[in-house]
Design a protein around this motif. Sequence first.
Motif, PDB file in Angstrom:
ATOM      1  N   ALA A 123      71.802  50.386  57.785  1.00 48.19           N
ATOM      2  CA  ALA A 123      70.545  50.864  58.345  1.00 48.19           C
ATOM      3  C   ALA A 123      69.484  49.778  58.236  1.00 48.19           C
ATOM      4  O   ALA A 123      68.596  49.642  59.090  1.00 48.19           O
ATOM      5  N   GLY A 139      73.879  54.447  55.647  1.00 45.67           N
ATOM      6  CA  GLY A 139      72.624  54.667  54.960  1.00 45.67           C
ATOM      7  C   GLY A 139      72.848  54.436  53.476  1.00 45.67           C
ATOM      8  O   GLY A 139      73.762  53.714  53.078  1.00 45.67           O
ATOM      9  N   ASN A 152      65.977  60.702  55.239  1.00 43.65           N
ATOM     10  CA  ASN A 152      67.198  61.314  55.762  1.00 43.65           C
ATOM     11  C   ASN A 152      66.914  62.653  56.433  1.00 43.65           C
ATOM     12  O   ASN A 152      66.153  63.466  55.912  1.00 43.65           O
ATOM     13  N   ASP A 161      74.402  57.710  58.307  1.00 37.65           N
ATOM     14  CA  ASP A 161      73.204  57.551  57.456  1.00 37.65           C
ATOM     15  C   ASP A 161      72.373  58.829  57.327  1.00 37.65           C
ATOM     16  O   ASP A 161      71.176  58.760  57.045  1.00 37.65           O
TER      17      ASP A 161
END
Length: 237
Positions: free
Chosen positions: A127, A172, A197, A231
Motif C-alpha cells: 500500500a 496492507g 482500513n 489491504d
Amino acid sequence: MAERLTGKVAVVTGAASGIGQGCARLFAAEGAKVIGVDRAGADEQCDLLDEAATDALFNRIGSDHGRIDILVNAAAFAIFDWIEHLSYSDWRTTLSGELDIVFLATRAAWPWLKASGRASIINFASANARHALEGSPALAHCAGKGGVLAMTRQLAMEGAPHNIRANSIAPGFIRTAATARHLDDDPAFEAKVLAKNMLKQLGEPDDIGWCALWLASDEARYVTGADIAVDAGATAW
C-alpha cells in the motif's frame, strides 16, 4: 479446490517467517514442490544480496528440477525512520533489501522460468507504493516498494514472449514478527492503521498467501502486470 499447484516447482524467498512462510505452507498444501530460501531456517540458506551465491543457488535448483514454475520474492529488509534521522547508509540498505533482492533472485531464476513454459513471478509491492500512512516513518520503504511495483510491470512485458507472468501483491498492514515492533513501539499505531482500513482488522500472512496461491496457479493464466491490493480496503478510499 485442492492440489491447485500439483507438479509445479516453486521457489519462495523469505520463507522462514511472515508472508513468505505463509506462502510456502499454502503452496505445499496445494501440491507444489516448494524450495524455501532464507538466510536461516529454510530449506536453502542464502544471502540473496550476494550475487554469486544467488546465481549458484538458482542454478542448482534449476538443474535439480529442470525448471522453476513459480518464483515468490517475499524476502525483504527495510529500515524505518523519519527523513531528518534517516542516514544515507540506511536508505541504501533499504533499497538493496527491497529492490536488489528481487532483481538478483529474478535474474538468477530467469532461464529456469523460461524453461517452465508457463511460469509465474509474484512480487510484493505495498500500500506504501501508492499511499503514505500517517505516523509511519517509511520514506525508504515507500521508495523501495514503488520500485517493485514498476519493476513488476517491466518483468511482465519482458516475460510475456516466454509465457512468464509477473504480478505484484500490495499488502496492507500484516501482523508478522517483523511488523510487531511497530505496534509495540507506538501504542497508537494500530489505531491509525485500523482507522484507514474499511475492514477494522489487521491482516495475517495467510490473507496474502491465498492471493499468491491464485496468482501462482493456472487459474490466473490471463493475469500479468497486475498489482492486487490485499489491504482491508485501505487504498480504496
